[in-house]
Motif scaffolding. Structure first.
Motif, PDB file in Angstrom:
ATOM      1  N   PRO A  44       0.824   8.793  11.329  1.00  0.00           N
ATOM      2  CA  PRO A  44       0.011   9.299  12.483  1.00  0.00           C
ATOM      3  C   PRO A  44      -0.983   9.401  11.929  1.00  0.00           C
ATOM      4  N   VAL A  45      -1.835   9.273  10.931  1.00  0.00           N
ATOM      5  CA  VAL A  45      -3.169   9.791  10.464  1.00  0.00           C
ATOM      6  C   VAL A  45      -3.694   8.401   8.951  1.00  0.00           C
ATOM      7  N   SER A  46      -3.078   7.149   8.920  1.00  0.00           N
ATOM      8  CA  SER A  46      -3.490   6.254   7.979  1.00  0.00           C
ATOM      9  C   SER A  46      -4.867   5.992   8.430  1.00  0.00           C
TER      10      SER A  46
ATOM     11  N   GLY B  70       0.691  -0.943  -0.295  1.00  0.00           N
ATOM     12  CA  GLY B  70       0.421  -0.388  -0.230  1.00  0.00           C
ATOM     13  C   GLY B  70       1.494   1.238   0.194  1.00  0.00           C
ATOM     14  N   CYS B  71       0.029   2.371   0.509  1.00  0.00           N
ATOM     15  CA  CYS B  71       1.271   3.387   1.220  1.00  0.00           C
ATOM     16  C   CYS B  71       2.224   3.168   1.666  1.00  0.00           C
ATOM     17  N   SER B  72       3.859   3.526   1.624  1.00  0.00           N
ATOM     18  CA  SER B  72       5.047   2.446   1.954  1.00  0.00           C
ATOM     19  C   SER B  72       5.367   3.676   3.283  1.00  0.00           C
ATOM     20  N   PHE B  73       4.768   4.356   3.967  1.00  0.00           N
ATOM     21  CA  PHE B  73       4.317   5.660   4.751  1.00  0.00           C
ATOM     22  C   PHE B  73       3.626   4.506   5.593  1.00  0.00           C
ATOM     23  N   HIS B  74       2.682   3.353   5.840  1.00  0.00           N
ATOM     24  CA  HIS B  74       1.598   3.478   6.321  1.00  0.00           C
ATOM     25  C   HIS B  74       2.186   3.184   7.650  1.00  0.00           C
ATOM     26  N   PRO B  75       2.874   1.751   8.116  1.00  0.00           N
ATOM     27  CA  PRO B  75       3.511   1.823   9.963  1.00  0.00           C
ATOM     28  C   PRO B  75       3.924   3.025  10.534  1.00  0.00           C
TER      29      PRO B  75
ATOM     30  N   VAL C  13      -3.989   9.747   0.561  1.00  0.00           N
ATOM     31  CA  VAL C  13      -5.295   9.482   0.278  1.00  0.00           C
ATOM     32  C   VAL C  13      -5.928  10.876   0.965  1.00  0.00           C
ATOM     33  N   HIS C  14      -5.585  11.799   2.334  1.00  0.00           N
ATOM     34  CA  HIS C  14      -6.289  12.741   2.810  1.00  0.00           C
ATOM     35  C   HIS C  14      -5.943  14.157   1.853  1.00  0.00           C
ATOM     36  N   VAL C  15      -5.362  13.814   0.381  1.00  0.00           N
ATOM     37  CA  VAL C  15      -5.508  14.660  -0.340  1.00  0.00           C
ATOM     38  C   VAL C  15      -5.919  14.733  -1.086  1.00  0.00           C
TER      39      VAL C  15
HETATM   40  S1  SF4 Z   1      -2.921   8.387   5.382  1.00  0.00           S
HETATM   41 FE1  SF4 Z   1      -1.417   9.388   3.272  1.00  0.00          FE
HETATM   42  S2  SF4 Z   1       0.597   9.441   3.975  1.00  0.00           S
HETATM   43 FE2  SF4 Z   1      -0.901   8.193   6.111  1.00  0.00          FE
HETATM   44  S3  SF4 Z   1      -0.260   6.177   5.222  1.00  0.00           S
HETATM   45 FE3  SF4 Z   1      -2.721   7.221   4.159  1.00  0.00          FE
HETATM   46  S4  SF4 Z   1      -1.886   7.399   2.965  1.00  0.00           S
HETATM   47 FE4  SF4 Z   1       0.195   7.102   2.874  1.00  0.00          FE
END
Ligand code: SF4
Ligand SMILES: Nc1ncnc2c1ncn2[C@@H]1O[C@H](COP(=O)(O)OP(=O)(O)OP(=O)(O)O)[C@@H](O)[C@H]1O
Ligand SMILES: Nc1ncnc2c1ncn2[C@@H]1O[C@H](COP(=O)(O)OP(=O)(O)O)[C@@H](O)[C@H]1O
Ligand code: SF4
Ligand SMILES: [Mg+2]
Ligand SMILES: [Mg+2]
Lengths: 331, 326
Positions: free
Chosen positions: B290-292, B282-287, B319-321
Motif C-alpha cells: 500500500p505504500v510502494s 525489485g522488492c517482491s512485495f511491491h505489487p 525503503v521507508h526504513v
Molecule cells: S515500500 Fe517497502 S515494502 Fe513497499 S514495495 Fe517499497 S520497499 Fe517494498
C-alpha cells in the motif's frame, strides 16, 4: 425481524451403541440483515446445528422456522428452503471439484434450480464476491486460483441463488492471515449491499469481533451465553466464555481448561460445564452457595431473544445479589 | 556459543518446468533457551526452511549457505553424524504431525523409537522414560499402550512433542504446531511448549502464519515473504510496531477482541501471494504494497536497522526504513 430460527432443537446420533446428543436443546434466531456468530470448541455441535438450520439434518425434536413458517421436510420444501438459506463450506479446496471451471462451479446452483439467465447470475455472483471482471475467471480451474480466490468462488456459488441467509462454517479457518480479512470484509459488504443475513460458525472469537452483531456461545450441545458482541466479548458472564476469551494470545491471565473436548454421549448432570468449570473449582461457586446446584441443578434452555443471557447458577446468583444490593455491589 | 546460526541459507527446488527458489538467502541466529517465531503466508518458504535445518528436504532441493548447529555445519556433516544429531541434538515437530503417527503401532513404542535408534534406553528403562515424557506433556501413562486413533488432535500433537523431547534435544523446530487445533487445545499445547522451553533451556523455532500466536510464545520474530526474511526483531516490537508493511498487514489480520478500531473492520491484504517461480522484480512485495514507491518495482531492498538502536537488534527490508530515522 427474525428470518431463520431454531426452536428447542435437539439432534441425536447413534454412536457406538450410545446416544450422542450433538445438539441438546437450542433456541437461536438470525434476524434480517443480522450477522450472528456461533462459537465454541471443536465437537460442541456447531456444524450439526448449522446443518439442521439448512434442512440437511432433521431435528430429533423441536423445529426450524424460516420467515416464521416451520420447515417441512418434503424434497420440494427443502429445495425452496435451500434457495433462501445457502451454505458456505469450511474448506474451499475440498468443496470445489478440481475438474470444474469457475463458471461451472458457480452455475451448479442455478442449474439445479433451473433458473433462467444463468450466465448473468454467474457473472453477477462472481463480481459480488469480488472476482472482477468475472469473465476473466470463467474458464479457470481451482488449481489456478489462490486460496482466497477459491473461497470467493465458493461464496459466489452460494450467492448465485440470491439467498437471504448465508450459513458459513469456518469461512476463513483454512485461509492465510492475509486473505482472512478480505473474506470477512466481503461478508460485511454483502450485508450492506444486499441486506444478507449470516450465521457464521467458528471457534475464532476475533472473527466474531470483526463482523458479528450477536454471538452465541455453545458448549456440549447447548447455548450457554448469548447477546450483543460488544457486551459478551468484553464482559462475559459465563465461566466458559470467560475461559475462551482468556486464552486469546493477547490475554494476560489465561484460564487453560484441562481435559479434552467433552463427550456428547456422556453429558454431565446439573450444569454440563461443571467438571471443567474454573469458577466451581476455585471455590467461588461454593462461596455464593451455588456449588450444589452446579453439580445437580438443571439449567433452563435459553430463549432466542436478542438481549444478553446466560445459563449459569453462579452468574444468576450474582446478578440477583446485584439487584438486591445495588449500592454495595457497585463499590 | 550460538545454538543455531543460519548464514545466507538458500533452497531451490529443481523441477521439469523450471526452478522454484523457495528460500532465498536467510540469516538468523538462536541462543539456547530462546524462542524464535517464523511467520509468513502459505508458500513463503517456512516449511522448506524448517526441513532444511535437519537435511530432510526432498532430493530435488538444492541447498546452499551454512547451517551451524553448535558451530558444526549440518550441510557438510557425514550421514552418520547427521543421524546422531537428528532427535538427539535437534528434533522437528512437523506440520500436520497429528496425521504422521503410525496408526498400527502403540503410542509408547513410537515415543521410544528415537531412544532405541540412538541406543539411549531399552526395555524397562525406555518404558520409564516414556512414562516420564507422557507426564511432561500432560498425558496419563496408560496412554502408552493405546493407539493413535484413540486420541484427539490435541493429544496426538502432544505425543509428537513427547517424541521430539525423547532424546533431550537442545533445539526443537515446530512447524505450525497448533494450526489445525481449536482455541482451547491450542492454548494447552502452547502453554506446554512455553513451560518446556523455560524448564529445559531448549531453543525453539516455531513456525506459523498467525503472528499473534507467535508473539505470545516467542522472544523474537522473523517475518518471511517470498523466501526472504523481511523483518526481524523482538516479538513485541514486530507485532505491535512492525516497520515492514507486510508485517503490519499480518499483525492486523488478527484483531484484538475489545479493540474499538477493529470492531466491524476486518483488515486484510489485497492481491495474491507471489509465485516463487515468477517473483516480482525489485522488492517482491511491491505489487501488494500500500505504500510502494516507483523505485520499489526495480530496486531490491536489503534488511536495514529498524529499531531505535538501543535494544535488541531489529531489522526490516523496506525503503521507508531509513538508517537516519532511527
Ligand atoms: S515500500 Fe517497502 S515494502 Fe513497499 S514495495 Fe517499497 S520497499 Fe517494498
Ligand atoms: N453423523 C454423526 N454420527 C455420530 N456422531 C456425530 C455425527 N455428526 C456429529 N457427531 C458428533 O456430534 C458432536 C458435534 O459435532 P459437530 O460436527 O456439530 O461439532 P462442531 O462444533 O462443528 O466441531 P468443529 O469445531 O470440530 O467443526 C461431536 O461429538 C460429533 O462427533
Ligand atoms: N518438494 C517440492 N518440490 C517443488 N516445490 C516445492 C516443494 N515443496 C515446496 N515447494 C514450493 O516451495 C515454496 C515454499 O513452500 P513451503 O516451504 O512449504 O512454504 P510454507 O511452509 O511457508 O507454506 C512453495 O512455492 C512450494 O510450492
Ligand atoms: S453453573 Fe456452576 S459449574 Fe456451571 S458454569 Fe456456572 S459456576 Fe460453573
Ligand atoms: Mg464443525
Ligand atoms: Mg508450511
Amino acid at each position: 425481524m427474525t428470518l431463520l430460527e431454531a426452536r428447542d432443537v435437539r439432534v441425536e446420533f447413534a454412536s457406538r451403541g450410545r446416544r450422542a446428543r450433538a445438539v441438546d436443546g437450542v433456541n437461536l434466531a438470525v434476524g434480517e440483515g443480522e450477522i450472528v456468530a456461533l462459537v465454541g470448541e471443536s465437537g460442541c455441535g456447531k456444524t450439526t446445528l448449522a446443518r439442521t438450520l439448512l434442512g440437511l439434518e432433521r431435528p430429533t425434536s423441536g423445529s426450524v422456522h424460516y420467515g416464521g413458517v416451520p420447515l417441512a421436510y418434503s424434497s420440494r420444501a427443502l429445495r425452496a428452503h435451500r434457495r433462501e438459506v445457502q451454505l458456505v463450506l469450511q474448506d474451499p479446496t475440498g468443496s470445489l471439484n478440481p475438474r470444474h471451471t469457475v463458471y461451472e462451479a458457480v452455475a451448479e446452483g442455478p442449474r439445479i434450480h433451473r433458473l433462467p439467465g444463468e450466465g448473468d447470475l454467474v457473472a453477477s455472483a462472481l463480481s459480488r464476491a469480488g472476482l472482477r471482471p468475472p469473465e476473466r475467471f470463467f474458464d479457470r480451474h481451482p488449481h489456478e486460483l489462490s486460496g482466497g480466490q477459491r473461497q470467493r468462488v465458493v461464496i459466489a456459488g452460494a450467492l448465485a441463488l440470491e439467498p437471504r441467509v448465508l450459513v458459513a462454517d469456518e469461512p476463513v479457518a483454512s485461509l492465510d492471515a492475509s486473505v482472512r480479512g478480505e473474506i470477512l470484509a466481503l461478508l460485511l459488504r454483502l450485508r450492506a449491499e444486499l441486506g444478507l443475513s449470516a450465521l457464521v460458525v467458528t471457534h475464532d472469537l476475533g472473527l466474531a469481533w470483526n463482523i458479528a452483531d450477536r454471538v452465541a456461545v455453545m458448549y456440549l450441545g447447548r447455548i450457554v451465553e448469548s447477546g450483543p458482541v460488544e457486551r459478551i466479548l468484553t464482559s462475559p458472564s459465563h465461566p466458559y466464555t470467560q475461559a475462551l476469551l482468556s486464552v486469546l494470545p493477547e490475554s494476560r491471565s489465561p484460564v487453560v481448561l484441562g481435559g479434552e473436548p467433552p463427550d456428547p454421549t456422556r453429558i454431565p448432570a446439573g450444569c454440563r460445564f461443571h467438571p471443567r468449570c474454573q469458577v466451581l473449582a476455585s471455590g467461588a461457586a461454593a462461596e455464593a452457595g451455588v456449588d450444589g446446584l452446579c453439580a445437580s441443578g438443571e439449567l433452563p434452555v435459553l430463549p432466542s431473544s436478542a438481549g444478553s443471557q446466560v445459563a449459569c447458577h453462579h452468574a444468576e446468583a450474582r446478578s440477583a445479589r446485584h439487584e438486591a444490593e445495588p449500592e454495595t455491589e457497585r463499590l | 556459543m550460538t545454538l543455531l546460526e543460519l548464514r545466507d541459507l538458500a533452497v531451490t527446488y529443481r523441477g521439469e518446468t523450471g526452478d522454484v527458489p523457495a528460500v532465498r538467502g536467510v540469516s538468523l541466529g538462536l541462543e539456547a533457551g530462546e524462542a524464535l517465531g517464523v511467520a509468513g503466508e502459505s508458500g513463503s518458504g517456512k516449511s522448506t526452511l524448517a526441513m532444511s535445518l535437519l537435511r530432510l528436504l526432498p532430493r530435488n532441493a538444492s541447498v546452499s549457505g551454512e547451517i551451524l548447529l553448535d558451530g558444526e555445519d549440518v550441510l557438510t556433516m557425514s550421514w552418520g553424524r547427521l543421524r546422531a544429531v537428528r532427535w538427539a541434538s535437534a528434533s522437528l515437530v512437523f506440520q500436520g504431525a497429528q496425521h504422521a503417527l503410525n496408526p498400527v503401532r502403540r503410542i509408547g513404542d513410537q515415543i521410544a523409537e528415537p531412544l532405541r535408534v540412538h541406543g539411549m534406553a531399552t526395555g524397562a528403562e525406555a518404558r520409564r522414560r516414556v512414562t516420564e515424557l507422557l507426564e511432561q506433556v500432560g498425558l496419563p501413562a496408560w496412554r502408552a499402550r493405546g493407539y493413535p486413533h484413540e486420541l484427539s488432535g490435541g493429544q496426538r500433537q502432544r505425543v509428537m512433542i513427547a517424541m521430539a523431547l525423547a532424546c533431550s534435544p537442545r533445539l526443537i523446530v515446530a512447524d505450525e504446531p497448533t494450526t489445525a487445533l481449536d482455541v482451547m487445545i491450542q492454548a494447552q499445547v502452547l502453554s506446554l511448549i512455553r513451560s518446556l522451553i523455560a524448564e529445559h533451556g531448549i531453543g525453539l523455532i516455531m513456525i506459523s502464519h498467525d503472528l499473534s500466536v507467535l508473539a505470545s510464545t516467542c522472544d523474537r520474530l522473523a517475518v518471511m515473504y517470498a523466501g526472504r526474511v523481511v523483518e526481524s526483531g523482538p516479538s513485541r516490537e514486530v507485532f505491535t510496531g512492525g516497520r515492514h508493511p507486510y508485517s503490519r498487514a499480518l499483525a492486523e489480520a488478527f484483531p484484538t477482541v475489545g479493540d474499538p478500531a477493529s470492531r466491524m473492520a476486518p483488515k486484510g491484504l489485497g492481491g495474491d501471494p507471489p509465485d516463487p517461480a515468477h517473483l516480482p522484480t525489485g522488492c517482491s512485495f511491491h505489487p501488494r504494497c500500500p505504500v510502494s514507491l516507483v523505485s520499489c518495482a526495480s530496486e531490491p531492498v536489503e534488511l536495514r536497522v529498524a529499531g531505535d538502536g538501543t535494544g535488541a537488534p531489529h531489522t526490516a527490508a523496506c525503503v521507508h526504513v531509513s538508517e537516519e530515522s532511527r
